[in-house]
Design an enzyme around this catalytic site. Structure first.
Site, PDB file in Angstrom:
ATOM      1  N   HIS A   1       0.808  -1.224   0.000  1.00 38.01           N
ATOM      2  CA  HIS A   1       0.000   0.000   0.000  1.00 38.01           C
ATOM      3  C   HIS A   1       0.845   1.279   0.000  1.00 38.01           C
ATOM      4  O   HIS A   1       0.664   2.155  -0.830  1.00 38.01           O
ATOM      5  CB  HIS A   1      -0.902   0.039   1.247  1.00 38.01           C
ATOM      6  CG  HIS A   1      -1.751  -1.179   1.450  1.00 38.01           C
ATOM      7  ND1 HIS A   1      -2.931  -1.421   0.767  1.00 38.01           N
ATOM      8  CD2 HIS A   1      -1.587  -2.239   2.285  1.00 38.01           C
ATOM      9  CE1 HIS A   1      -3.456  -2.565   1.183  1.00 38.01           C
ATOM     10  NE2 HIS A   1      -2.663  -3.088   2.089  1.00 38.01           N
TER      11      HIS A   1
HETATM   12  O1  RIB Z   1      -4.504  -0.165   5.147  1.00 38.70           O
HETATM   13  C1  RIB Z   1      -3.140  -0.144   4.831  1.00 38.70           C
HETATM   14  C2  RIB Z   1      -2.414   0.854   5.685  1.00 38.70           C
HETATM   15  O2  RIB Z   1      -2.527   0.463   7.051  1.00 38.70           O
HETATM   16  C3  RIB Z   1      -0.903   0.884   5.396  1.00 38.70           C
HETATM   17  O3  RIB Z   1      -0.404   2.171   5.626  1.00 38.70           O
HETATM   18  C4  RIB Z   1      -0.335  -0.090   6.392  1.00 38.70           C
HETATM   19  O4  RIB Z   1       1.004   0.241   6.768  1.00 38.70           O
HETATM   20  C5  RIB Z   1      -1.242   0.119   7.577  1.00 38.70           C
HETATM   21  O5  RIB Z   1      -0.736   1.228   8.297  1.00 38.70           O
END
Ligand code: RIB
Ligand code: CA
Length: 310
Positions: free
Chosen positions: A242
């Site tokens: 992500h």
């Molecule tokens: O949903 C994904 C996010 O939540 C990313 O930033 C991961 O590191 C968690 O923090």
């Protein structure tokens, strides 16, 4: 080409780690500060982890700051099951040689941005938005002064990952997200709709491991951990990375397709807490002041990572 002045606010976290290693190894980014927040794991660990990654990348020239221990209102809720108890997957943590800078993250964001010409400092937020929300409260001129604010958070067509209707970063501190999105900040939101297109396939992980450098091995190790955890918990073969998206956009924005939108965050309902209502139609929910990342060239994103850790 003049390097892009950038602050990265994060909660490392295995995907934050991959994003940081990419940023540390990209000379077209002028990294002014790494600020940390409690999120995936408590802020004492996210701050230590940012320093560990900084040392692995040989970038002790970049100051690391410790930020909010807890959300504006909600109780802290980690995500250790997806990041490991220490926050770096299987990597055994160590005490890095260089410590955190003495200021707090909120002061660092305010001072760094207000000391430079308007719209010249960009910000990437890879965790809950608590630090930025607190900085906006403390410095009314910050939103207008900031350049683009690229945030990993939210979901639209993809549904949620921490609940059926919410993505973790927004869910963890929905009040902070709502205040940031209601501010004059120019937000580009990288939600699950686009981050789920950026996946660590076996081939991409093997290619990283073949590079043989310490940053490449560290990035591959984080992905291997996510690969195993996501196979076991959600049955996915290739985990989404992500937090790579906002950093990749800062480096090569042309890799992404963005759409003007209005974004509102649910803060009242327990059932849909943290839901992001992303509206593309003008005049329905309010002015289309922000942008939503819709599509991405994932091969291009992983090429940036490989180049940065080579
Ligand atoms: O949903 C994904 C996010 O939540 C990313 O930033 C991961 O590191 C968690 O923090
Ligand atoms: Ca994160």
């Amino acid at each position: 080409m003049t390097p892009t002045p950038l602050i990265i606010d994060c909660d490392p976290g295995v995907d934050d780690a991959v994003a940081l290693l990419t940023a540390f190894g990209t000379p077209t980014l002028d990294l002014l500060a790494i600020t940390t927040v409690g999120g995936n794991v408590p802020v004492a660990k996210t701050a230590r982890n940012a320093r560990i990654l900084r040392q692995i990348a040989g970038r002790e020239d970049v100051p690391v700051f410790t930020g909010a221990e807890r959300p504006l209102r909600r109780d802290p809720m980690g995500a250790g099951e997806f990041h490991g108890a220490e926050g770096l997957g299987d990597m055994a943590p160590f005490e890095p040689a260089v410590g955190c800078a003495p200021d707090g993250a909120v002061e660092a964001i305010i001072e760094t941005v207000m000391a430079r010409p308007e719209k010249t400092v960009s910000l990437a937020v890879l965790g809950p938005l608590t630090n930025l929300a607190q900085a906006l409260r403390a410095e009314p001129g910050l939103a207008e002064r900031l350049g683009p604010v690229a945030v990993m958070g939210g979901a639209r067509s993809e549904g949620g990952n921490i609940t059926a209707s919410a993505e973790f970063n927004i869910w963890a501190d929905p009040e902070a997200a709502a205040e940031v999105l209601a501010s004059a900040c120019d937000v580009v939101l990288f939600g699950l709709d686009v981050t789920h297109q950026v996946r660590a396939t076996e081939g991409r992980i093997v290619a990283l491991e073949a590079l043989g450098t310490e940053p490449a091995r560290a990035a591959a190790s984080m992905m291997r951990f996510s690969q195993r955890v996501e196979r076991e918990t959600v049955g996915w073969e290739a985990p989404p990375i992500h937090d790579l998206c906002p950093v990749a956009w800062m480096i090569r924005p042309e890799l992404f397709t963005l759409r003007p939108c209005h974004i509102a965050v649910e803060t009242m309902s327990d059932l849909t807490r943290g839901h992001t209502a992303v509206e593309f139609r003008d005049g329905v929910a309010g002015p289309l002041r922000h942008r939503w990342a819709d599509r991405v060239d994932a091969d291009g994103v992983f090429a940036l990572l490989a180049e940065a850790v080579r």
